[in-house]
Scaffold this active site. Structure first.
Site, mmCIF file in Angstrom:
data_model
loop_
_atom_site.group_PDB
_atom_site.id
_atom_site.type_symbol
_atom_site.label_atom_id
_atom_site.label_comp_id
_atom_site.label_asym_id
_atom_site.label_seq_id
_atom_site.Cartn_x
_atom_site.Cartn_y
_atom_site.Cartn_z
ATOM 1 N N CYS A 68 -1.026 6.597 9.358
ATOM 2 C CA CYS A 68 0.194 5.957 9.869
ATOM 3 C C CYS A 68 -0.133 4.672 10.609
ATOM 4 O O CYS A 68 -1.010 4.644 11.464
ATOM 5 C CB CYS A 68 0.905 6.855 10.858
ATOM 6 S SG CYS A 68 1.568 8.317 10.124
ATOM 7 N N CYS A 113 3.520 8.573 0.259
ATOM 8 C CA CYS A 113 4.094 7.690 1.274
ATOM 9 C C CYS A 113 4.229 6.327 0.624
ATOM 10 O O CYS A 113 3.241 5.765 0.148
ATOM 11 C CB CYS A 113 3.143 7.637 2.468
ATOM 12 S SG CYS A 113 3.573 6.384 3.690
ATOM 13 N N CYS A 169 6.809 -6.571 7.519
ATOM 14 C CA CYS A 169 7.888 -5.975 8.308
ATOM 15 C C CYS A 169 8.216 -6.933 9.441
ATOM 16 O O CYS A 169 7.337 -7.639 9.936
ATOM 17 C CB CYS A 169 7.419 -4.637 8.882
ATOM 18 S SG CYS A 169 8.661 -3.784 9.865
ATOM 19 N N CYS A 191 1.462 -1.381 15.256
ATOM 20 C CA CYS A 191 1.516 -1.164 13.805
ATOM 21 C C CYS A 191 0.950 -2.348 13.029
ATOM 22 O O CYS A 191 1.251 -3.503 13.330
ATOM 23 C CB CYS A 191 2.963 -0.908 13.389
ATOM 24 S SG CYS A 191 3.145 -0.549 11.636
ATOM 25 N N CYS A 209 6.569 -3.930 16.013
ATOM 26 C CA CYS A 209 6.029 -2.873 16.883
ATOM 27 C C CYS A 209 4.573 -3.183 17.241
ATOM 28 O O CYS A 209 3.772 -3.561 16.378
ATOM 29 C CB CYS A 209 6.121 -1.513 16.202
ATOM 30 S SG CYS A 209 7.816 -1.018 15.856
ATOM 31 N N GLU A 267 0.822 -1.197 0.000
ATOM 32 C CA GLU A 267 0.000 0.000 0.000
ATOM 33 C C GLU A 267 0.861 1.253 0.000
ATOM 34 O O GLU A 267 1.992 1.246 0.476
ATOM 35 C CB GLU A 267 -0.899 0.003 1.244
ATOM 36 C CG GLU A 267 -1.874 -1.176 1.224
ATOM 37 C CD GLU A 267 -2.845 -1.184 2.394
ATOM 38 O OE1 GLU A 267 -3.956 -1.662 2.213
ATOM 39 O OE2 GLU A 267 -2.497 -0.700 3.485
HETATM 40 N N1 SAH Z 1 9.485 1.322 9.971
HETATM 41 C C1 SAH Z 1 9.515 2.754 9.930
HETATM 42 C C2 SAH Z 1 8.342 3.331 9.162
HETATM 43 C C3 SAH Z 1 7.046 3.058 9.843
HETATM 44 S S1 SAH Z 1 5.601 3.973 9.559
HETATM 45 C C4 SAH Z 1 9.540 3.311 11.328
HETATM 46 O O1 SAH Z 1 9.421 2.542 12.267
HETATM 47 O O2 SAH Z 1 9.736 4.499 11.480
HETATM 48 C C5 SAH Z 1 5.821 5.584 10.003
HETATM 49 C C6 SAH Z 1 5.430 5.977 11.414
HETATM 50 O O3 SAH Z 1 4.117 5.563 11.809
HETATM 51 C C7 SAH Z 1 6.381 5.406 12.430
HETATM 52 O O4 SAH Z 1 6.773 6.416 13.297
HETATM 53 C C8 SAH Z 1 5.523 4.390 13.135
HETATM 54 O O5 SAH Z 1 5.987 4.094 14.397
HETATM 55 C C9 SAH Z 1 4.188 5.086 13.144
HETATM 56 N N2 SAH Z 1 3.045 4.224 13.446
HETATM 57 C C10 SAH Z 1 2.962 2.891 13.315
HETATM 58 N N3 SAH Z 1 1.754 2.450 13.710
HETATM 59 C C11 SAH Z 1 1.049 3.542 14.080
HETATM 60 C C12 SAH Z 1 -0.282 3.744 14.550
HETATM 61 N N4 SAH Z 1 -1.112 2.723 14.715
HETATM 62 N N5 SAH Z 1 -0.662 5.006 14.811
HETATM 63 C C13 SAH Z 1 0.174 6.040 14.620
HETATM 64 N N6 SAH Z 1 1.426 5.915 14.175
HETATM 65 C C14 SAH Z 1 1.866 4.679 13.903
#
Ligand code: SAH
Length: 351
Positions: free
Chosen positions: A337, A104, A111, A118, A115, A91
């Site tokens: 995000c 984006c 991944c 996410c 986390c 996506e």
């Molecule tokens: N792997 C990278 C890119 C991830 S996405 C990273 O970890 O930075 C970009 C951002 O969205 C990251 O800061 C991630 O932590 C955040 N993110 C992930 N899940 C989220 C959620 N459910 N709500 C808000 N931000 C989120």
């Protein structure tokens, strides 16, 4: 490499195409390169002789990723479902702004960082994307919006879709070279943000590479006790090391680092957390980008109310830390995000 996994023309630099076509007049390589950057299929490359097309088609696919579906959000945001040539889907999100348009993009299918908040990590890592599959996302959406190489419909890129960019370092850095190439779509590295969960060695390597994009570090917690509960990577790289690497990045590139912090109810969103965060970041030229956690249905974690956000921001400001709340775009289409997830053709729940 098996047939269906062969590279696409969008994986190739102008120089590489010239090498491949060294048996032909040099203007042919330029024509092929421009066609690839314009997201053209072989059948649309009508200025090229059939023998060159046949020679290329045997070795490379024309298009790296195809747009499978577009979801249009109320705020002008569009979520894209891209189909890869092996049936996987990723996506991406298009966000219009007054000053230009941001895309984006994803860097991996799935991944492996795990986390807790996410959606991208729910099924683990399936595979890395190639540089051309990252570039293809940009070129496909640029073309769909009527953009050309000179008049781009995409002006900014964030590597914040599914995947951990620094866990796919070689392909991501090759993508950065391809997307900023002078004769290609030529998006300046200054307009590109790379977000990482904090892979310390790779942050340093990127700092030394000369590819000075804006570095965004997903911190999400003021202490290792909290961070390791929501981000497994914290067990390997502690906050102090991550911030050291971020300082190194700033020292090497002169680019102010952005710290991402998602506010999660009952986890990291109290005023005392903001005070600790201020203490951690004092004296470091960075900016804190707060996000109120977006709901992921498989996860129990939730965002916070407006008053909690305001109190957190006020405490950071009082602590001398510049901060903003990120406007959450594309929430209604699952494009915000952390809401991007892996799909596969024919899988239940796909479109
Ligand atoms: N792997 C990278 C890119 C991830 S996405 C990273 O970890 O930075 C970009 C951002 O969205 C990251 O800061 C991630 O932590 C955040 N993110 C992930 N899940 C989220 C959620 N459910 N709500 C808000 N931000 C989120």
């Amino acid at each position: 490499m098996s047939d269906e996994k062969k590279l696409s023309l969008q994986d190739l630099s102008e120089k590489k195409i010239a090498e491949i076509l060294s048996g032909y007049p040099s203007f042919r390589a330029q024509q092929v390169y421009l066609a690839a950057m314009q997201y053209k299929e072989y059948s649309q490359m009508t200025n090229l002789p059939k023998d060159i097309i046949a020679f290329l088609a045997e070795r490379y696919d024309d298009i790296a990723v195809r747009i499978q579906k577009v979801f249009e959000g109320k705020d002008g945001t569009e979520k894209y479902l891209f189909l890869l040539r092996d049936g996987n889907m990723i996506e991406g999100v298009f966000m219009p702004h007054g000053y230009g348009n941001t895309i984006c993009i994803s860097t991996q299918v799935g991944c492996r960082m795990g986390c807790a908040f996410c959606a991208s990590t729910l099924n683990g890592l399936v595979r890395n994307l190639t540089a051309g599959e990252m570039l293809g996302q940009v070129l496909a959406v640029n073309a769909r919006h009527g953009g050309t190489l000179k008049k781009r419909a995409i002006t900014n890129i964030v590597l914040m879709g599914s995947g951990e960019p620094l866990d796919n370092y070689e392909e991501v850095t090759e993508f950065l070279r391809l997307v900023s190439a002078e004769n290609g779509i030529n998006i300046s590295l200054r307009n590109i943000s790379l977000s990482t969960c904090g892979l310390v060695d790779k942050i340093k390597e990127l700092a030394d590479s000369g590819l000075s994009v804006t570095l965004t570090v997903s911190l999400h917690a003021p202490t290792d006790e909290i961070r390791e509960r929501i981000m497994p990577v914290d067990k390997k790289y502690r906050i102090a090391e991550v911030l050291d690497a971020a300082r190194y990045y700033f020292a090497k590139t002169g680019r102010r680092v952005v710290i991402e912090y998602s506010l999660i109810d009952g986890v990291n969103s109290k005023v005392r957390d903001a005070k600790k965060l201020s203490g951690l970041l004092r004296g470091f030229s960075c900016h804190v980008n707060l996000i109120n956690l977006n709901k992921v249905k498989e996860r129990k974690l939730n965002g916070v109310d407006k008053r909690t956000v305001e109190a957190f921001m006020a405490a950071l400001t009082e602590g001398g830390i510049s901060n903003t709340l990120r406007r959450s775009m594309g929430n209604d289409i699952g494009g915000a995000c952390g809401q991007l997830r892996r799909k596969y053709v024919g899988e239940e729940g796909t479109y």
